[in-house]
Design a protein around this motif. Structure first.
Motif, PDB file in Angstrom:
ATOM      1  N   ARG A   1     -11.479  -6.148  20.645  1.00  0.00           N
ATOM      2  CA  ARG A   1     -11.504  -7.739  20.381  1.00  0.00           C
ATOM      3  C   ARG A   1     -12.317  -7.858  19.237  1.00  0.00           C
ATOM      4  O   ARG A   1     -12.386  -9.127  18.518  1.00  0.00           O
ATOM      5  N   TYR A   2     -13.071  -7.118  18.506  1.00  0.00           N
ATOM      6  CA  TYR A   2     -13.938  -7.266  17.544  1.00  0.00           C
ATOM      7  C   TYR A   2     -13.302  -7.450  15.994  1.00  0.00           C
ATOM      8  O   TYR A   2     -13.881  -7.374  15.051  1.00  0.00           O
ATOM      9  N   ASP A   3     -11.967  -7.703  15.987  1.00  0.00           N
ATOM     10  CA  ASP A   3     -11.129  -7.556  14.740  1.00  0.00           C
ATOM     11  C   ASP A   3     -11.157  -8.954  14.151  1.00  0.00           C
ATOM     12  O   ASP A   3     -11.058  -9.175  13.124  1.00  0.00           O
ATOM     13  N   LYS A   4     -11.577  -9.828  14.978  1.00  0.00           N
ATOM     14  CA  LYS A   4     -11.693 -11.244  14.586  1.00  0.00           C
ATOM     15  C   LYS A   4     -12.713 -12.041  15.392  1.00  0.00           C
ATOM     16  O   LYS A   4     -12.927 -11.577  16.637  1.00  0.00           O
ATOM     17  N   PRO A   5     -13.104 -13.273  15.284  1.00  0.00           N
ATOM     18  CA  PRO A   5     -14.014 -13.915  15.648  1.00  0.00           C
ATOM     19  C   PRO A   5     -13.464 -14.359  17.094  1.00  0.00           C
ATOM     20  O   PRO A   5     -12.282 -14.724  17.295  1.00  0.00           O
ATOM     21  N   PHE A   6     -14.274 -14.337  18.115  1.00  0.00           N
ATOM     22  CA  PHE A   6     -13.960 -14.880  19.363  1.00  0.00           C
ATOM     23  C   PHE A   6     -14.956 -15.332  20.210  1.00  0.00           C
ATOM     24  O   PHE A   6     -16.122 -15.362  19.900  1.00  0.00           O
ATOM     25  N   THR A   7     -14.695 -15.863  21.218  1.00  0.00           N
ATOM     26  CA  THR A   7     -15.968 -16.772  21.898  1.00  0.00           C
ATOM     27  C   THR A   7     -15.970 -15.856  23.239  1.00  0.00           C
ATOM     28  O   THR A   7     -15.564 -15.117  23.911  1.00  0.00           O
ATOM     29  N   CYS A   8     -17.213 -15.937  23.829  1.00  0.00           N
ATOM     30  CA  CYS A   8     -17.778 -15.329  25.222  1.00  0.00           C
ATOM     31  C   CYS A   8     -18.695 -16.161  26.043  1.00  0.00           C
ATOM     32  O   CYS A   8     -19.077 -17.273  25.611  1.00  0.00           O
ATOM     33  N   ASP A   9     -18.897 -15.929  27.185  1.00  0.00           N
ATOM     34  CA  ASP A   9     -19.948 -16.735  28.040  1.00  0.00           C
ATOM     35  C   ASP A   9     -21.345 -16.474  28.042  1.00  0.00           C
ATOM     36  O   ASP A   9     -22.157 -17.242  27.930  1.00  0.00           O
ATOM     37  N   MET A  10     -21.441 -15.344  27.929  1.00  0.00           N
ATOM     38  CA  MET A  10     -22.917 -14.881  27.684  1.00  0.00           C
ATOM     39  C   MET A  10     -23.295 -13.812  26.682  1.00  0.00           C
ATOM     40  O   MET A  10     -22.518 -12.890  26.221  1.00  0.00           O
ATOM     41  N   ALA A  11     -24.199 -13.764  26.118  1.00  0.00           N
ATOM     42  CA  ALA A  11     -24.888 -12.724  25.074  1.00  0.00           C
ATOM     43  C   ALA A  11     -26.287 -12.434  25.216  1.00  0.00           C
ATOM     44  O   ALA A  11     -27.010 -13.319  25.797  1.00  0.00           O
ATOM     45  N   THR A  12     -26.560 -11.160  24.787  1.00  0.00           N
ATOM     46  CA  THR A  12     -27.956 -10.827  24.779  1.00  0.00           C
ATOM     47  C   THR A  12     -28.852 -11.449  23.820  1.00  0.00           C
ATOM     48  O   THR A  12     -28.281 -11.792  23.003  1.00  0.00           O
TER      49      THR A  12
END
Length: 336
Positions: free
Chosen positions: A172-183
Motif C-alpha cells: 500500500r506504500y506506493d502512494k499516500p493512504f489513510t489509516c485509523d491508528m499509528a504508533t
C-alpha cells in the motif's frame, strides 16, 4: 547543509522525543533532526529517568535554544513521557513549578522515540503533504527497519464489533493512504487538534497509548470539520532501529510483563471509542484466553506450564483492574 527556515505558510513543525537509557540512539536521533533539509521549529526531549549518562548529555544541550529538555524523576513509561512532553509543548504541564517557560512555538508536532531516525527530507516531505492534503490534521511517515516497511506501525480497525486490527501491508506504500491508528513513530498532529484533545494518557504506562490518542485526536478533527483519518506519507521515511514485531505464533506463548498493560489498555480503548458491546466482547475474549491458559498450566512441558501460569495471573489481574477502572503502573508488571 543549507536549511530552509520554517515559515508560517507551511506551519512550524516541532519534534518531541521520549528517551530512556539509550544514549547512543538518542544522539543519533538528535543528529538526524539537526540535518533536516527543512529545519524543525524546535525539539523537546523527555528523559524518562535514564541512568546511562543521558542526563549528562542532555545537560550539555540545555543552553541550545533549539532544544528543550525535560527530566522526569521516575520512569513514567512511554505513555507518561509523551504526556509530559505534549503538556510541555502546549504549556500545560501538570506540575506548575515546571511551567515557567513559554509554550513551544509550533503548529505541528512530530512524536517519536529515541530509536526513530528521520531521513534528511522527512520534515520537507511532511510539509508538502500538509500543503497537498489541507483537509487532514493527522499525518504519519513510513517506518522502515533494515530498509523494509515495518507494517505494524500503521493500522486499521478491521472490525469494530470485536476490535480486530489489521496492519497496513507494504504494497500500500506506493502512494499516500489513510489509516485509523499509528504508533508514536513519526506521527504528526496539528496544534489546534492537540489543544482540543489534550495530552496522551500517561496512566497507560506503555502500549495502546498511541492508539487511544489517535482515536481521540481523530474525533476532535472531525468535530472541527477535518478528516477523521491519519494521512500516511510513504516518502517521509523513518529508519527504525528496533527489531520489527513478529505476529506469528500462539499469542498465549508470546505474553510477558508488558502484555498486562497492552491487554488492560486495549479494553479501555474499546470501551471509550467502540462502545460497551465491543468492550464486553473483548472482556469475553480475555476470559476464554484465561481458560486456555489454565489448560496450559497443566502441561507436562515446563515451558508451556510456566507460560500458562503467568498468563492466568496476568489476565486475572487485567480483568480485576478493568472492573475497577484502575490504571497506572502495577508493581509486578515493570521492566525487569
Amino acid at each position: 547543509m543549507q536549511r530552509h527556515s520554517p515559515g508560517r505558510y507551511w506551519g512550524r513543525i516541532a519534534i518531541l522525543i521520549v528517551t530512556y537509557n539509550r544514549l547512543s540512539l538518542l544522539k543519533e536521533c538528535v543528529a538526524a533532526i539537526r540535518e533536516q533539509t527543512h529545519q524543525a521549529a524546535g525539539v523537546i526531549i523527555v528523559d524518562n529517568h535514564s541512568t546511562d549518562g543521558t542526563a549528562e548529555y542532555l545537560a550539555g544541550l540545555e543552553e541550545d535554544p533549539f532544544v528543550r529538555v525535560i527530566t522526569s524523576e521516575e520512569n513514567l513509561g512511554g505513555a507518561g513521557g509523551f504526556e509530559l512532553g505534549v503538556g510541555e509543548a502546549l504549556g500545560k504541564r501538570k506540575s506548575s513549578a515546571l511551567c515557567e517557560a513559554d509554550p513551544v512555538d509550533f503548529d505541528w508536532l512530530i512524536l517519536i522515540d529515541d530509536d526513530a531516525m528521520l531521513e534528511p527530507d522527512f520534515i520537507e516531505k511532511m510539509e508538502g503533504a500538509v500543503a497537498s492534503h489541507p483537509d487532514h490534521r493527522l499525518f504519519a511517515g513510513a517506518v522502515k527497519c533494515d530498509g523494509r516497511i515495518d507494517t505494524n506501525h500503521r493500522r486499521n480497525i478491521k472490525s469494530r464489533m470485536i476490535f480486530s486490527e489489521e496492519w497496513i501491508s507494504a504494497d500500500r506504500y506506493d502512494k499516500p493512504f489513510t489509516c485509523d491508528m499509528a504508533t508514536f513513530c513519526g506521527l504528526m498532529i496539528s496544534r489546534d487538534i492537540m489543544e482540543k484533545a489534550g495530552a496522551p494518557r500517561g496512566d497507560y504506562f506503555i502500549w495502546y497509548d498511541d492508539s487511544e490518542y489517535c482515536l481521540r485526536c481523530e474525533r476532535e478533527a472531525e468535530a472541527l470539520g477535518y478528516s477523521g483519518h491519519i494521512m500516511v506519507v510513504p516518502d517521509a521515511v523513518i529508519d527504525h532501529k528496533s527489531r520489527p514485531v513478529e505476529p506469528e505464533g500462539d499469542i498465549l506463548m508470546r505474553t510477558d510483563w508488558r502484555s498486562y498493560y497492552g491487554w488492560r489498555n486495549r479494553y479501555d480503548v474499546a470501551k471509550r471509542y467502540l462502545g460497551s458491546i465491543t468492550a464486553l466482547v473483548v472482556k469475553c475474549e480475555y476470559i476464554v484466553l484465561r481458560a486456555k491458559s489454565r489448560m496450559m498450566a497443566r502441561s507436562k512441558d515446563e515451558t508451556v506450564k510456566k507460560q500458562g501460569e503467568f498468563n492466568v495471573k496476568m489476565i486475572t489481574d487485567v480483568l480485576t483492574d478493568i472492573s475497577k477502572n484502575e490504571f497506572g503502573v502495577r508493581e509486578e508488571y515493570q521492566r525487569s
